[in-house]
Structures are given as structure tokens and as C-alpha cells.
Design a protein around this motif. Structure first.
Motif, PDB file in Angstrom:
ATOM      1  N   ILE A 189      11.756  -3.626  -6.401  1.00 60.23           N
ATOM      2  CA  ILE A 189      12.682  -4.757  -6.344  1.00 60.23           C
ATOM      3  C   ILE A 189      13.051  -5.170  -7.761  1.00 60.23           C
ATOM      4  N   SER A 190      14.336  -5.231  -8.027  1.00 58.01           N
ATOM      5  CA  SER A 190      14.864  -5.722  -9.298  1.00 58.01           C
ATOM      6  C   SER A 190      15.564  -7.042  -9.025  1.00 58.01           C
ATOM      7  N   HIS A 191      15.062  -8.125  -9.647  1.00 55.87           N
ATOM      8  CA  HIS A 191      15.563  -9.472  -9.358  1.00 55.87           C
ATOM      9  C   HIS A 191      16.280 -10.038 -10.582  1.00 55.87           C
ATOM     10  N   ALA A 204      18.998  -9.684  -5.749  1.00 52.33           N
ATOM     11  CA  ALA A 204      17.872  -8.756  -5.789  1.00 52.33           C
ATOM     12  C   ALA A 204      18.351  -7.396  -5.292  1.00 52.33           C
ATOM     13  N   THR A 205      17.947  -6.346  -5.974  1.00 55.56           N
ATOM     14  CA  THR A 205      18.266  -4.984  -5.557  1.00 55.56           C
ATOM     15  C   THR A 205      16.982  -4.312  -5.095  1.00 55.56           C
ATOM     16  N   ILE A 206      16.969  -3.927  -3.842  1.00 51.34           N
ATOM     17  CA  ILE A 206      15.782  -3.317  -3.236  1.00 51.34           C
ATOM     18  C   ILE A 206      16.031  -1.819  -3.127  1.00 51.34           C
ATOM     19  N   SER A 207      15.210  -1.034  -3.763  1.00 46.87           N
ATOM     20  CA  SER A 207      15.329   0.424  -3.697  1.00 46.87           C
ATOM     21  C   SER A 207      14.097   1.001  -3.005  1.00 46.87           C
ATOM     22  N   ARG A 257      21.434  -4.317  -1.649  1.00 43.14           N
ATOM     23  CA  ARG A 257      21.662  -5.482  -2.489  1.00 43.14           C
ATOM     24  C   ARG A 257      21.512  -6.759  -1.668  1.00 43.14           C
ATOM     25  N   TRP A 258      20.767  -7.711  -2.224  1.00 46.74           N
ATOM     26  CA  TRP A 258      20.529  -8.997  -1.576  1.00 46.74           C
ATOM     27  C   TRP A 258      21.160 -10.084  -2.426  1.00 46.74           C
ATOM     28  N   THR A 259      22.317 -10.570  -1.991  1.00 49.51           N
ATOM     29  CA  THR A 259      22.999 -11.663  -2.684  1.00 49.51           C
ATOM     30  C   THR A 259      22.508 -12.987  -2.123  1.00 49.51           C
ATOM     31  N   GLY A 260      22.248 -13.939  -3.016  1.00 45.15           N
ATOM     32  CA  GLY A 260      21.703 -15.218  -2.580  1.00 45.15           C
ATOM     33  C   GLY A 260      20.196 -15.202  -2.486  1.00 45.15           C
ATOM     34  N   ALA A 261      19.545 -14.325  -3.252  1.00 51.61           N
ATOM     35  CA  ALA A 261      18.085 -14.283  -3.277  1.00 51.61           C
ATOM     36  C   ALA A 261      17.543 -15.599  -3.847  1.00 51.61           C
ATOM     37  N   ALA A 282       6.752  -0.605   4.877  1.00 58.95           N
ATOM     38  CA  ALA A 282       6.243  -0.738   3.514  1.00 58.95           C
ATOM     39  C   ALA A 282       6.707  -2.079   2.970  1.00 58.95           C
ATOM     40  N   THR A 283       5.925  -2.662   2.056  1.00 54.06           N
ATOM     41  CA  THR A 283       6.227  -3.982   1.532  1.00 54.06           C
ATOM     42  C   THR A 283       6.227  -3.982   0.010  1.00 54.06           C
ATOM     43  N   ALA A 284       6.883  -4.999  -0.535  1.00 54.68           N
ATOM     44  CA  ALA A 284       6.875  -5.266  -1.965  1.00 54.68           C
ATOM     45  C   ALA A 284       7.161  -6.750  -2.155  1.00 54.68           C
ATOM     46  N   SER A 285       6.773  -7.307  -3.290  1.00 51.17           N
ATOM     47  CA  SER A 285       6.935  -8.734  -3.547  1.00 51.17           C
ATOM     48  C   SER A 285       7.536  -8.963  -4.921  1.00 51.17           C
ATOM     49  N   PHE A 286       8.139 -10.132  -5.091  1.00 56.00           N
ATOM     50  CA  PHE A 286       8.609 -10.543  -6.399  1.00 56.00           C
ATOM     51  C   PHE A 286       8.544 -12.061  -6.495  1.00 56.00           C
TER      52      PHE A 286
END
Length: 344
Positions: A189-191, A204-207, A257-261, A282-286
Motif C-alpha cells: 500500500i502506497s499512501h 492510497a494505491t493498493i498493489s 486506486r483508493w480515492t478518499g482514503a 491477504a491483508t496489509a495495513s497503513f
């Protein structure tokens, strides 16, 4: 240097891209406007692709049609190729001539490797798929490809040459135990958010990687869910930009892409991939924190702390004699009389 060398050097790079155009071919024939490749029609109906089922050690025969839609004769190089998913979008593509083949590309036998098709005519070519005794069960997708070996130099404005190819898909299934299995790997995740909360959008961009770890072709679906502190739901979404077919053993890297994160929260992101008879998550956090504001607060606290510490360490000045609260020494008196010594 020969003028053909710059073109030839680029062919290995461009040919896989052109073969990837098989993914957007019409349903009943792979066609680029100049020629098409498709299975011989059955007695019942036209076949969009080759669907072949065979057990290990078995041979299956079929026929492919190459149609010339131009006003002049065309000569093609015919070969069988294995299929794969493109890294760019997971589209269906086939290996280029000369690459190592392990499935259909190695098992399909054509009676000749070149064919000339007259203008506005078709040529039918038989072929045989010979499945080895030790072939792994499951799906082995590929294609029968007609390659125009001529180099298309375009308008000549750049030193670029390409070869065009069209192929008819082959969906070969080898009998035996099947295992549908799907994995979600390497979630990142790139925030990005504004320096000051509220002054701009947060994204946030989730790859992630979809990996077909089984031996059958899958049609994956992926659901995205994000939760904040205390289990609050921040986002639920069914992802759309997915490969229509994920071939056995193939990996595809995808992004969402997550707009409004969130701009101030702890977010847990879960990706759940499903296909027929398989499901994996699968999970990830930020952490969403306005770092500029935090930096200012921390710097201010640090400065205030140092000033307070200095004040506590400052030494006290000397006090004035007779000042309130100071003890005076008691006066001393001598009671010895004249002519006497102390101790008499």
C-alpha cells in the motif's frame, strides 16, 4: 551496418506484444483485418476456439483454417505456441517463435511450417496434438499461430520494424486430478495525503499479485475491504480490472486506486480472491497521519521541554545578610573575674 539490422534487433521485443493482440480477437476467429486463423467448423456449429481433451499418451487430430483477406497472396510461418498471461493486464498471449515450449507448443505437430494462401482464399491445415505419457493433468492453453515473416517498416520515419501474427487459441485439458488454487501475494500500500489535513485529497494505491497455484484455468474475482480503528468500515469494493482468465502457474501484478482514503486513522486492508472451488485472502495495513502537524507538535513540545529543563537547572544567587529566614550566630559572653583564670 546493414539497414535491416535495427529492425531485426527489435523483433524479439515487439513480437510478444503483437501476439498479445490475440486477447482482443473476435469470438469466432483471430483476425487482424488482413488474415485470420480459426478452427474448422464442426457439423453442428462454428467453433470459436480449439477445445481439446486428452489423456496422457493420447493423440488428438484437428484442422486449422488460415484465411487471406487481402488482394494478394500471403505466405505464413505456422507454429504451435504455449499461452501465458501478460504482465501488463493479464491478457491472453502466446510465446514467440523460438521460445521454449512446454505444453501445446511442444506437443502440437504440423505437417509443414509454412503455407501460402491465395488472395481472398483459405487453406486448411491438419495438425496432431500428441500428449506425452508423463504430461501433468490439468489445463495447458496455447495457440496455432500464423506469422507473417515480412518486416513491416511503417512509414519509414523511424528505424522500427515489426512482424505480425495471428493465432487460434487451443484449450487443451489433460485428464487426471485437477486442483483449483488461487493465492493473493505481496500486498503493498502506497499512501499519499496533504501535509495539512483537509487541504487536499488523500489517496492510497493498493498493489497485489494474483497467482494461479493450481492446474486449471480460473476466472478470478477480488473483493476489497478496508477497516479503520475500532472496526469501522472505510471501504468495500468489488474490483473490476482483472484478467478474464488466469492460466495455470501464471502471476499477474495488479493495482487498485483508493480515492478518499483516510487522513487520520489506522487502516487494515483485506483482499479476498475467489474462483470456482477456491478462495484466498491477504491483508496489509497503513497509518494515516498528518506528519507535518505531528512534526510541528513534536518540535514545539521538544522546545518547551528544553526551556523548562534549563529553568530548573539555573543556580540560585547569594542571599543578603539579615534576610528573612537566615539564622544569626548567638553572641558569646565571658564571665571570668579579674585575677581569675578560666577553670579555677
Amino acid at each position: 551496418m546493414s539497414p535491416r539490422k535495427p529492425y531485426a534487433a527489435l523483433l524479439p521485443l515487439l513480437l510478444p506484444f503483437l501476439l498479445g493482440l490475440l486477447a482482443v480477437a473476435p469470438a469466432r476467429a483471430a483476425d487482424n483485418g488482413s488474415w485470420s486463423v480459426y478452427p474448422v467448423s464442426s457439423a453442428v456449429a462454428a467453433r470459436p476456439y480449439f477445445y481439446v481433451s486428452a489423456d496422457p499418451g493420447q493423440s488428438v487430430q484437428d484442422k486449422v483454417v488460415v484465411a487471406n483477406n487481402t488482394a494478394g497472396p500471403l505466405t505464413f510461418r505456422l507454429y504451435a505456441a504455449d499461452a501465458y498471461n501478460t504482465a501488463r493486464d493479464g491478457g491472453f498471449a502466446v510465446k514467440s517463435l523460438g521460445e521454449r515450449m512446454r505444453g501445446v507448443g511442444a506437443w502440437a505437430v504440423l505437417p509443414k511450417d509454412r503455407v501460402t494462401v491465395p488472395a481472398h482464399r483459405t487453406v486448411t491445415v491438419p495438425f496432431t496434438v500428441k500428449v506425452p505419457e508423463d504430461a501433468e493433468p490439468g489445463d495447458h492453453p496455447g495457440a496455432i499461430v500464423a506469422l507473417d515473416e515480412r518486416i513491416d517498416r511503417g512509414d519509414g520515419s523511424v528505424a522500427l520494424g515489426v512482424q505480425r501474427a495471428v493465432g487460434a487459441r487451443v484449450y487443451l485439458t489433460v485428464g487426471g486430478p485437477t486442483l483449483p488454487a488461487l493465492a493473493v501475494e505481496n500486498v503493498r500500500i502506497s499512501h499519499h495525503q496533504p501535509l495539512i489535513p483537509g487541504l487536499g485529497d488523500s489517496t492510497a494505491t493498493i498493489s497485489y499479485t494474483l497467482h494461479n497455484t493450481g492446474n486449471v484455468t480460473l476466472r478470478p474475482r477480488v473483493a476489497l475491504k478496508a477497516e479503520g480503528l475500532f472496526g469501522r468500515t472505510l471501504l468495500t469494493r468489488d474490483l473490476r480490472d482483472l484478467p478474464s482468465q488466469l492460466l495455470p502457474g501464471q502471476r499477474v501484478r495488479l493495482t487498485e486506486r483508493w480515492t478518499g482514503a483516510p487522513q487520520l486513522d489506522w487502516a487494515d486492508v483485506r483482499l479476498t480472491a475467489t474462483a470456482k472451488n477456491t478462495k484466498e485472502s491477504a491483508t496489509a495495513s497503513f497509518v494515516a497521519v498528518p506528519w507535518l502537524v505531528v512534526g510541528v507538535v513534536v518540535a514545539g513540545a521538544a522546545v518547551a521541554g528544553r526551556l523548562l529543563l534549563r529553568r530548573r537547572r539555573r543556580p540560585e544567587g547569594p542571599r543578603r545578610p539579615g534576610a528573612r529566614g537566615t539564622a544569626r550566630p548567638a553572641p558569646t559572653h565571658s564571665h571570668a573575674k579579674a585575677g581569675q583564670t578560666a577553670g579555677d
